[in-house]
Design an enzyme around this catalytic site. Structure first.
Site, PDB file in Angstrom:
ATOM      1  N   TYR A  98      -4.045  -0.491   3.662  1.00  0.00           N
ATOM      2  CA  TYR A  98      -2.998   0.392   4.146  1.00  0.00           C
ATOM      3  C   TYR A  98      -1.835  -0.474   4.621  1.00  0.00           C
ATOM      4  O   TYR A  98      -1.935  -1.158   5.623  1.00  0.00           O
ATOM      5  CB  TYR A  98      -3.587   1.228   5.279  1.00  0.00           C
ATOM      6  CG  TYR A  98      -2.700   2.295   5.881  1.00  0.00           C
ATOM      7  CD1 TYR A  98      -1.312   2.249   5.808  1.00  0.00           C
ATOM      8  CD2 TYR A  98      -3.267   3.373   6.538  1.00  0.00           C
ATOM      9  CE1 TYR A  98      -0.529   3.231   6.367  1.00  0.00           C
ATOM     10  CE2 TYR A  98      -2.495   4.361   7.116  1.00  0.00           C
ATOM     11  CZ  TYR A  98      -1.128   4.280   7.029  1.00  0.00           C
ATOM     12  OH  TYR A  98      -0.353   5.250   7.607  1.00  0.00           O
TER      13      TYR A  98
ATOM     14  N   GLU B   9      -7.104  11.465   5.806  1.00  0.00           N
ATOM     15  CA  GLU B   9      -7.278  10.621   6.988  1.00  0.00           C
ATOM     16  C   GLU B   9      -7.307  11.526   8.207  1.00  0.00           C
ATOM     17  O   GLU B   9      -6.358  12.260   8.475  1.00  0.00           O
ATOM     18  CB  GLU B   9      -6.127   9.602   7.113  1.00  0.00           C
ATOM     19  CG  GLU B   9      -6.265   8.433   6.149  1.00  0.00           C
ATOM     20  CD  GLU B   9      -5.230   7.331   6.333  1.00  0.00           C
ATOM     21  OE1 GLU B   9      -5.301   6.337   5.579  1.00  0.00           O
ATOM     22  OE2 GLU B   9      -4.354   7.453   7.217  1.00  0.00           O
TER      23      GLU B   9
ATOM     24  N   ASP C  32       0.611   4.321  18.164  1.00  0.00           N
ATOM     25  CA  ASP C  32       1.205   5.545  17.637  1.00  0.00           C
ATOM     26  C   ASP C  32       2.478   5.917  18.372  1.00  0.00           C
ATOM     27  O   ASP C  32       2.628   5.664  19.566  1.00  0.00           O
ATOM     28  CB  ASP C  32       0.204   6.694  17.732  1.00  0.00           C
ATOM     29  CG  ASP C  32      -0.890   6.560  16.688  1.00  0.00           C
ATOM     30  OD1 ASP C  32      -0.551   6.573  15.495  1.00  0.00           O
ATOM     31  OD2 ASP C  32      -2.066   6.415  17.069  1.00  0.00           O
TER      32      ASP C  32
END
Lengths: 399, 266
Positions: free
Chosen positions: B175, B49, B60
């Site tokens: 995911y 990734e 993030d």
């Protein structure tokens, strides 16, 4: 104009708006949508909101005829919607009360907010104290240096102010950090966004809470001068005070809606915050809207003398109003805003916020070219006490 | 044609779990990325990734934010990232590469141009953090036409209805974000992950990757018992931040190698 009922059920204003968020926030937004839908249709909620606006904020705010200044300009009559007279000194409190009441209904004990100049942070800390909630405000490290008085104000009100040292260390980074807090603490935390941006339902919800401004004007203007104004003028950063005063006027065909963006040092210098005039559509902070960005889609740092307008995006409803032609958008530079700031002090005895001075500057620019029977309604969205250090510094004076 | 499904089929045939490292393109330096990708593959990575730097990485945590800032400082944007993949493909035609990032750089490039150039570069899948399924139906169809998978996140808060909605549009793998919060935060609750994974398995046949909060061989092993793939990101970037000058790639590879061994231990 036809009935105006945007956004759609998923928060779209034409191609703008929506909810562009990571999966980690989807559930929280769904809960919020449901809670807000239940609130806005509940007469008890609306009654409480109106009660707070009347007794805590001091609404309705008056509309005032700026007679001397209008006379000196020699053209259209300028009227000011006095949001500066609200408790905490700006329109921001209308929204923080609304959201705090939704938070309470949802059983959330903790509220968080982002702030640039500190006005929304102060308004959030205020309502958190009023309703007995824990309050955390994220603020760019750079802004904390520039707005020490508001930082102290928030602390007096019992809030924790967290400096944000990432990115450009300003409003957009504070917003990123508040989003991160929300994702992490979503079970007990309500995120009070300060403007008509962010993922659905925020742009709609904040607009609805601020729409009281325009609704009052709709009743006040005929009482005061026998008719509605020819144009309504408001400054636009994220765009909450402008949406607040525009919304009730959208269906009023004869009324021009004019949003004023921060031209900073002038558009050609690149140092400005004029997202609608100089930006391109893109995705940031949960919605699609006009953004100041480079060729690679990275968000640009902005400049304005007024911290409250210093934001690289704008509410999606403004993007839609621009494209549809219902509203027009212009820019005013730092210097023009400062000139209007001083004029308003001198001729009307009102110290306006530097944000609002942008709207005043545009009114002063177009009034002389209009007949004396024309009417301009300007949203004086906040008072300027917070800005006197900035203005003094510009004049070479140390207070 | 995407390399992701064949890679998972090979792994399943060997009863092995996929190890998916995440690194931000252009970090720690613009010159390291291609060498780093090859080193990760040698250390046991099955899929890579590759993070596309963005100025406002809302989802993030601080570690990946810093990586993004370093990469942007070095002038690495989406076009350079596609260049890295092109270079990587000169020596590696098998390892799937997934781009992970935010919508705006892709929209700024133009979605058609991105689809064409990413396919030409040899990208296999795309995970756009702020494109939930309901906002990217057309984009997902465009990716499919260009032979790339559209990978989506699922979270502890995703409802069954939401899982079904994601499953209808997702391909490649799903995911699962094993923590509430941002990348690199908090501690892993293995039992909670197990419960959620079985709910997801009931609603999609796609391989399940798990990430956020995996920091070492032990946590990777625990997750590997129930997931098809283990994603590790912030921990690698941290390792490279702490490495002496010039040793970042080597240190990242050593970390991934250790996790590979833990994951493969019977």
């Amino acid at each position: 104009m036809q009935m105006y009922d945007l956004p759609d059920s998923r928060g779209h204003f034409g191609p703008y708006g929506g909810a562009f968020v990571a999966e980690t926030l989807v559930h929280a937004l769904e809960e919020l949508r449901a809670a807000y839908d239940a609130s806005r249709t509940d007469p008890a909620f609306r009654a409480e909101f109106e009660h707070e606006l009347k007794h805590y904020v001091g609404r309705p705010s008056p509309v005032y005829h700026a007679k001397r200044w209008s006379q000196l300009l020699g053209g259209a009559q300028i009227y000011l919607k006095r949001e500066d007279l609200n408790h905490t000194g700006a329109h921001k409190i209308n929204n923080t009360i609304g959201q705090a009441l939704v938070a309470r209904r949802m059983g959330k004990q903790r509220v968080i907010a982002e702030t640039g100049a500190g006005q929304h942070g102060v308004a959030t800390a205020t309502v958190a104290a009023r309703y007995g909630m824990e309050c955390v405000v994220y603020m760019g490290a750079e802004d904390i240096k520039r707005q020490a008085a508001n930082v102290y104000r928030m602390k007096l009100l019992g809030a924790t102010v967290v400096p944000v040292a990432s990115g450009s260390r300003t409003l957009k980074d504070a917003l990123n950090e508040a989003m991160r807090d929300w994702v992490t603490n979503v079970a007990n935390t309500f995120y009070i966004i300060g403007t008509v941006a962010g993922p659905h339902p925020y742009p709609m919800m904040v607009r609805d809470f601020q729409a009281v401004i325009g609704r009052e004007c709709l009743a006040q203007m005929p009482e005061l001068c026998g008719r509605q104004p020819d144009a309504v003028i408001a400054c636009v950063g994220g765009g909450s005070n402008a949406m607040g005063i525009f919304h009730a006027y959208i269906p009023q065909d004869g009324v021009r809606l004019i949003g004023v963006e921060a031209g900073g040092l002038g558009l050609p210098t690149g140092h400005h915050a004029a997202s609608l005039i100089a930006g391109r559509p893109g995705v940031l902070h949960g919605n699609r809207t006009y953004l100041l960005q480079d060729a690679h889609g990275q968000i640009l740092e902005t400049h304005s003398i007024s911290a409250g307008l210093d934001y690289p995006g704008v509410g999606p409803e403004h993007a839609w109003l621009k494209d549809s032609g219902r509203a027009e958008y212009v820019t005013v530079t730092d210097d023009e805003a400062l000139a209007a700031f001083h004029a308003c002090c001198h001729y009307e005895g009102i110290i306006p916020a530097l944000e609002s001075a942008h709207a005043l500057a545009h009114a002063a620019r177009i009034a002389p070219g209009m007949g004396r029977d024309r009417i301009l309604l300007v949203n004086l969205s906040g008072r300027g006490d917070k800005d006197i250090h900035t203005v003094a510094e510009r004049s070479g004076i140390t207070i | 044609m995407s390399r992701i499904a064949p890679a998972f089929q090979r792994l399943a045939a060997q009863s092995r779990k996929a190890l998916i490292p995440f690194v931000t393109a252009g970090d720690p330096t613009a010159g390291d990325t291609v060498a780093l990708m090859h080193a990760l593959v040698r250390a046991g990575a099955d899929v890579i990734e590759l993070g596309v730097p963005f100025s406002d990485p809302m989802a993030d945590g601080p570690v990946i934010q810093r990586a993004s800032e370093r990469a942007l400082e070095a002038g690495v944007s989406l076009d350079r990232v596609l260049g890295y993949v092109t270079d990587f493909r000169k020596r590696d035609g098998d390892t799937p590469v997934v781009l992970m990032g935010y919508a705006n750089p892709i929209e700024a490039m133009g979605v058609e141009a991105f689809a064409r150039d990413a396919q030409a570069a040899g990208v296999d899948g795309v995970l756009i953090v702020d494109y939930p399924p309901e906002e990217c139906t057309e984009f997902a169809a465009l990716m499919r036409r260009h032979g790339m998978d559209m990978i989506f996140l699922l979270a502890p808060t995703s409802t069954d209805a939401r899982i079904e909605q994601v499953a209808r549009i997702a391909s490649g793998y799903v995911y699962y974000v094993s923590l509430k919060g941002v990348t690199g935060a908090g501690h892993l609750d293995v039992a909670e992950v197990a419960t959620k994974l079985s709910a997801i398995r009931g609603r999609t046949a796609l391989p399940l990757g798990v990430g956020f909060g995996i920091r070492d061989g032990e946590s990777a092993r625990a997750i590997g018992r129930m997931a098809d793939a283990v994603v590790i990101g912030s921990r690698i970037i941290q390792e490279m931040e702490e490495a002496p000058h010039g040793a970042a790639v080597e240190r990242a590879a050593a970390l991934v190698h250790g996790i590979r061994e833990a994951l493969d231990r019977p």
